[in-house]
Scaffold this motif. Structure first.
Motif: not given
Length: 494
Positions: A95, A98, A162-163, A196, A200, A246, A249, A252-253
């Motif tokens: 993190i 990122a 995550t970046n 962000m 998440l 995002s 993000l 991916y999560v």
């Protein structure tokens, strides 16, 4: 445009031709020691108007859309394959890389761009933001078949997964500051935390919803489960984008949650998504290769500027960003050097480079050409030498043994049972024991043992050996008990 040039039959043949070229390129990339993305891009440039002249493609909006769709698929597949236990151990440094890492990289690279190119500070920082993030497609593809230590691989994959939010935020922020006099830096900063944080939370929520839906819904065909899974990837991205969070993000999560849960038709879902991710990767890089005109990209002025910026990015900006972002974190000097070297640039910078063009910023086409050259330089120099650098730094792990076989007899959703795949290692208590000596839980049975390329028929006297792939049919109720038996270590035996 393409349909008018080739007709429907010609377009279908062309797509098939490009996919075949991509598959052949992937086949030979490892032999040539080059990342496959370089060869995919080369295919696109070769069939473009400055190459063989088969396709003329300059539609930035379509290329941007294809790039975003492909990145969603690639991020989703990468998240599915990631092991939460490994990712969790490197969450904090990933993190930090990122967020702070991307910021430092953009700032240092932007400062170099200001000195090298005749641009304003905002334009220079926009360039730095575009190339500031590592690329998930490049990192996942490059590390997939390389036996880098698990800690290093997890750090790089988690960072690249995550970046993107930080890079996208910085890119859009500088574009708004350039084109609008009303934009304020202080007004834009809260949107980053919104993107962000909400991304998440949304990824976690939809991921949990997705795996429950996959397990609960009784579909008529097993082939529909992988499609249901990937549908959630697009739903996740869209839901996040609708509320300005995002999407990358969140995807991916959500994939991390899904991939680390007990799934019906798990291996079918994984195999399907791996195939779709390869297809997306091939088509994305070929399209981006088509979008670049070699005569413009490889102009002497662009080559000189691109090389100077690449050297700053690779040898100055990235290492400083990594060392600053991992202060007081449990990484050795050699590990930090490797993370610095393995920060590959790929599709994300090229896709982000289309944003200024779409926004109508003056000189954006020149930016695109130089950024394209920087990405190629990164892929050629860093991507081709990752294994050698890891070896010299002593960061090579055990050889990866990826099974090219799977057994999936029934769905746990329909029969409340599943086939568990488990590979043994020398520390497992069951290694060296015969099947009749192992206290497997009730309602579990060894269906098959794969040893190397050999299928071993299991009997009571069959001995379990190191590296065996065990396929065990077990009731869902006793799944946790089975895993305790399989994961038991020799030093835990009484």
């Amino acid at each position: 445009m393409l349909v008018e040039s080739f007709g429907n039959d010609g377009l279908i043949f062309l797509i098939a031709f490009l996919l075949l070229c991509g598959i052949i390129a992937a086949k030979f990339s490892s032999r040539l020691g080059l990342p496959s993305l370089v060869l995919f891009i080369a295919v696109g440039m070769a069939v473009g108007s400055d190459g063989l002249g088969i396709i003329y493609f300059d539609n930035v909006e379509i290329a941007q859309l294809i790039g975003i769709l492909a990145l969603i698929i690639i991020l989703f597949e990468g998240g599915l394959q990631a092991k939460w236990k490994t990712i969790r151990s490197v969450a904090a440094p990933s993190i930090s890389l990122a967020t702070a890492g991307v910021f430092f990289t953009a700032l240092i690279t932007g400062s170099a761009v200001y000195l090298i190119l005749d641009v304003t500070w905002l334009e220079a920082l926009l360039f730095g933001a575009i190339v500031g993030s590592t690329d998930a497609a490049a990192v996942f593809a490059t590390l997939k078949e390389r036996n880098i230590k698990a800690k290093m691989g997890a750090t790089l994959e988690a960072e690249s997964g995550t970046n993107d939010p930080m890079a996208v935020f910085l890119t859009i922020m500088f574009i708004e500051l350039i084109i609008s006099d009303d934009s304020s830096l202080w007004m834009l900063i809260p949107s980053f935390f919104w993107q962000m944080g909400v991304g998440l939370v949304l990824g976690l929520a939809i991921g949990k919803l997705a795996y429950k839906a996959i397990n609960k819904i009784n579909l008529e065909s097993s082939g529909l489960y992988p499609i249901l899974a990937i549908s959630f990837a697009f739903v996740t991205y869209s839901a996040a984008s609708f509320i300005d969070a995002s999407g990358f993000l969140a995807v991916y999560v959500a994939a991390l949650v899904i991939g680390n849960s007990e799934l019906t038709y798990r291996y079918s879902i994984f195999q399907f998504n791996e195939g779709v991710a390869w297809t997306a990767q091939i088509m994305m890089f070929i399209i981006l290769g088509l979008l670049a005109f070699p005569e413009q990209v490889f102009q002497l002025s662009n080559i000189v500027a691109g090389l100077l910026i690449s050297l700053v990015l690779i040898f100055i900006a990235r290492p400083i960003a990594v060392f600053l972002s991992t202060i007081r974190m449990k990484y050795t000097f050699k590990e930090k050097l490797f993370i610095s070297w393995a920060g590959l640039r790929g599709a994300v910078p090229i896709v982000l480079a289309t944003f200024p063009i779409v926004a109508g910023i003056e000189g954006a086409e020149e930016f695109f050409n130089i950024i394209f050259f920087v990405v190629l330089t990164s892929a050629l120099i860093q991507g081709a030498t990752i294994s050698n650098v890891a070896s010299r730094l002593g960061l090579m792990g055990p050889v990866k043994d990826t099974p090219h076989h799977s057994i999936e007899l029934i769905s746990i959703a329909k029969a409340n049972a599943e086939v568990v795949q488990f590979q043994t290692n020398r520390d497992n208590y069951v290694v060296g024991m015969k099947l009749h000596e192992i206290e497997f839980p009730t309602k579990s049975s060894i269906a098959a043992i794969v040893r190397g390329d050999e299928l071993v028929t299991p009997y009571g006297d069959t001995e379990i050996k190191e590296g065996d792939f065990l396929y065990i049919l077990v009731s869902k109720k006793y799944h946790s008990q089975l895993m305790k038996v399989l994961n038991k270590k020799k030093d835990q035996a009484k």
